[in-house]
Motif scaffolding. Structure first.
Motif, short mmCIF file in Angstrom:
data_model
loop_
_atom_site.label_atom_id
_atom_site.label_comp_id
_atom_site.label_asym_id
_atom_site.label_seq_id
_atom_site.Cartn_x
_atom_site.Cartn_y
_atom_site.Cartn_z
N TYR A 31 -5.92 -10.66 2.51
CA TYR A 31 -5.46 -9.97 1.29
C TYR A 31 -5.77 -8.51 1.53
CZ TYR A 31 -5.84 -8.90 -3.81
OH TYR A 31 -5.73 -8.40 -5.06
N MET A 32 -4.74 -7.68 1.61
CA MET A 32 -4.98 -6.36 2.15
C MET A 32 -4.30 -5.26 1.37
SD MET A 32 -3.91 -5.20 5.89
CE MET A 32 -2.22 -4.81 5.64
N GLN A 33 -5.03 -4.19 1.17
CA GLN A 33 -4.45 -3.00 0.56
C GLN A 33 -4.90 -1.78 1.35
OE1 GLN A 33 -6.25 -3.88 -3.46
NE2 GLN A 33 -4.25 -3.15 -4.10
N THR A 34 -3.96 -1.02 1.86
CA THR A 34 -4.36 0.23 2.51
C THR A 34 -4.65 1.25 1.41
OG1 THR A 34 -2.14 1.12 2.55
CG2 THR A 34 -2.83 -0.18 4.45
N GLY A 35 -5.19 2.39 1.79
CA GLY A 35 -5.47 3.43 0.82
C GLY A 35 -4.25 3.77 -0.02
N LEU A 36 -3.10 3.85 0.64
CA LEU A 36 -1.87 4.19 -0.08
C LEU A 36 -1.42 3.04 -0.98
CD1 LEU A 36 -0.02 6.00 2.81
CD2 LEU A 36 -0.77 7.03 0.67
N ASP A 37 -1.67 1.79 -0.52
CA ASP A 37 -1.33 0.64 -1.37
C ASP A 37 -2.09 0.71 -2.67
OD1 ASP A 37 -1.00 -1.66 1.37
OD2 ASP A 37 0.56 -0.95 -0.01
#
Lengths: 142, 497
Positions: free
Chosen positions: B293-299
């Motif tokens: 489950y992933m979120q980059t900074g921009l996400d």
């Protein structure tokens, strides 16, 4: 727990040969003046090797096998039998010379995470392999 | 056991092998081309000759590979014989097959040919590709293998009880805007970046050579301009690079994820997408090893979440693309959609309810002593003999590194929810790995003398898709988890496959 003196000697032998080989070809005066450092360094390395091999141990349980290793950074790796893909006994030339063997256990975790118990007596290694293969709930196809 | 004869692939497979090798070589082409440009001043002819000779070699090799490739499908296994210099025989029993993926490169589209990729667990790690099959044949083979697996569960596979007859359903689609957002927030330009990396080292020499050709003398020009202008140019260049990479990333995302659909049929997740080449990835629900489950900074800015269903991953994959093809990426989910999908894949896991424990602050100390301090000290060596500048540089580097370490420490979290171990990490973004306990293959308990003194330990859970590391947790917790995981793996009847 049996430790591998054989492997130890093998490594000691390699290190010695390596060091002397490094020293032979180019006897420039600067290099020679530093060469006195090599002896204590080699001594330290040998001491470390001896010590590190005294710090390896393994434990065979009913459903898994564990391997302890490491001098400062101690680690225990436990491999349950039910997750084994296959078991291998490998013997290098020096191991064959001294009647030793290494048992390698592969799981689906990849080649990086294979468990290897080195320096076992050949009889012990084979008995261990038999024991593991006969274990209940094994995933290996015979 | 039927005695089927060995079969050859269709000759169109040569095209596929050529394409595959070229794809692998793409990293070398910019290097070679640019290198030739810089050295041989205006020698287009030799470039064409070398390029042509290279391409010919690739096609030749592909033909040889095709000539030596034989396969046969028996009742319960595939046998494949391949190799140019050393032929090896690979046996793939149907019961060991993890994934069967079908992909259709754009050059096969007009002929309706596909490539069948077979991934299996076991000691022979490599994935097998059967190229240039007719799509009807490939689908038939896939159906046969899956029927075999359903009909003949081995002792290692639990018989699945289908709760309610699930019909093929479309779980979700991704709109064009979702895909663009994904391309912007996640760097899909890594393909190009990865290929450019070897060139980067020679980039400055190259640039100088190029400028020399066009009779620009940079140093003089910079010296003649004011510092402000130079800074502005530098900033503009950085922004320019960022914009360029973003555009490339969005393009990459569109090419790979166009018309994205996630389907669920008979316990199998299927992802279909692709603009030029159509890709299909299938993973059976029970074969999902870990969920990312992933979120980059921009996400985080856009409030979007990416999920990745990770199955068994075979050994070493040499390029990003093959790794991409083995997992199912669900891009740019909204905050409402994500928990639902996680619940669909892992029914007992409610990701919103997981409580994360922080790891020990010793992490910060250790990274400082063994990381930040040495690096900061080394960086001062860059500026020789100017004590003031050295100390400023060292201090800045140290503070920057410690900030990163602190951010990373803040992100770390260990959570246990029922039968799932949930591990959070990340730096600016967030990465959460969900691992069902019974999927663990091996456990490692790491305790250096430093950790022992503080009553801490690190636990590594090796799964067949990745290794989950729980660093610097209290030693009692590590021991409890160790015992619990081993007990579950050894005593439960559920198979990891």
């Amino acid at each position: 727990m049996l430790i591998l003196w054989g492997n130890l000697l093998f490594f000691a032998g390699t290190m010695t040969v390596g060091l002397w080989w490094l020293m032979l070809p180019d006897p420039s005066p600067q290099l020679l003046s530093y060469s006195w450092l090599l002896l204590p360094l080699w001594g330290l390395l040998m001491a470390y090797l001896v010590f590190s091999y005294r710090c390896i141990g393994y434990v065979v349980r009913e459903q898994d096998i564990g391997l302890y290793s490491g001098v400062v950074f101690r680690r225990l790796v436990v491999q349950p039998y039910t997750r084994l893909q296959h078991v291998e006994i490998s013997r290098g030339p020096l191991e064959r010379l001294w009647g030793l063997a290494t048992i390698k256990l592969f799981s689906a975790g990849g080649a990086l995470h294979s468990l290897a118990v080195p320096g076992l007596d050949l009889g012990t290694a084979e008995a261990l392999r038999e024991y593991i293969l006969r274990s209940r709930g094994l995933a290996i196809e015979q | 056991m039927s005695n089927n004869p060995w079969r050859r692939l269709s000759p169109f497979a040569i095209v596929y092998f050529t394409g595959r090798t070229l794809g692998q070589l793409v990293g070398a082409v910019p290097l070679m081309a640019l290198g030739l440009l810089a050295i041989a001043q205006s020698d287009w002819q030799s470039l064409v000759i070398y390029g042509g000779a290279g391409a010919l070699l690739v096609v030749l090799f592909a033909t040889l590979f095709f000539l030596n490739f034989y396969y046969v499908q028996q009742d319960d296994r595939f046998l494949i014989r391949k190799g140019v210099l050393s032929t090896n025989l690979t046996e793939v029993p149907f019961s060991k097959i993890q994934n069967l993926n079908i992909k259709q490169p754009f050059y096969f589209r007009p002929l309706d040919l596909v490539v069948l990729t077979i991934d299996s667990a076991g000691s022979s790690q490599a994935e097998v590709e059967i190229a240039a099959l007719r799509s009807a044949d490939a689908n038939r083979i896939k159906a046969e293998v899956m029927a075999f697996q359903r009909a003949a569960p081995t002792a290692a596979i639990k018989v699945e009880t289908a709760p309610n007859a699930e019909m093929a359903c479309l779980l979700l689609r991704r709109s064009f805007s979702d895909i663009i957002i994904h391309g912007f927030t996640n760097n899909r330009a890594w393909l190009l970046l990865a290929f450019l990396a070897p060139v980067a080292g020679q980039l400055d020499e190259l640039l100088l050579a190029l400028f020399a050709r066009f009779e620009l003398d940079l140093e003089q020009w910079f010296a003649a301009q004011s510092l402000l202008l130079v800074l502005l140019v530098f900033v503009a260049a950085v922004v320019g690079v960022f914009v360029l990479i973003s555009i490339l990333s969005v393009l990459g995302s569109v090419v790979a994820l166009f018309h994205y659909r996630l389907l669920f049929d008979k316990q199998v997740y299927t992802r279909k997408s692709g603009l030029l080449s159509r890709y299909e990835v299938q993973i059976k629900r029970s074969r999902v090893q870990t969920l990312k489950y992933m979120q980059t900074g921009l996400d985080l800015l856009f409030d979007r979440i990416n999920l990745v269903l990770e199955p068994f991953s075979s050994g070493s994959q040499d390029n990003h693309k093959s790794r991409f093809m083995q997992k199912i990426l669900v891009p740019s989910l909204t905050a409402q959609e994500a928990p639902g999908l996680v619940g669909h894949i892992y029914p007992q896991l409610d990701i919103k309810q997981v409580i994360f424990r922080a790891i020990s602050r010793y992490y910060i100390w250790q990274k400082m002593l063994f990381g930040a301090v040495p690096v900061a000290l080394l960086s001062t060596a860059l500026v020789h003999g100017q004590p003031l500048l050295q100390s400023i540089l060292g201090l800045t580097v140290f503070c920057a590194l410690m900030l990163l370490v602190w951010l990373r420490w803040m992100r770390y979290g260990v959570g246990i929810c029922g039968d799932y171990i949930v591990m959070r990490s990340g730096l600016l973004g967030v990465v959460i790995i969900c691992l069902p306990v019974h999927k663990v293959q091996q456990v490692k308990f790491l305790q250096s003398l430093f950790l022992r003194r503080r009553g801490l330990a690190s636990l590594q859970l090796v799964a067949s898709s990745r290794t989950v590391t729980l660093p610097f947790i209290p030693a009692e917790l590590a021991e409890q988890l160790l015992d619990r995981v081993l007990a579950e793996v050894e005593n439960s009847e559920s198979s990891w496959m």
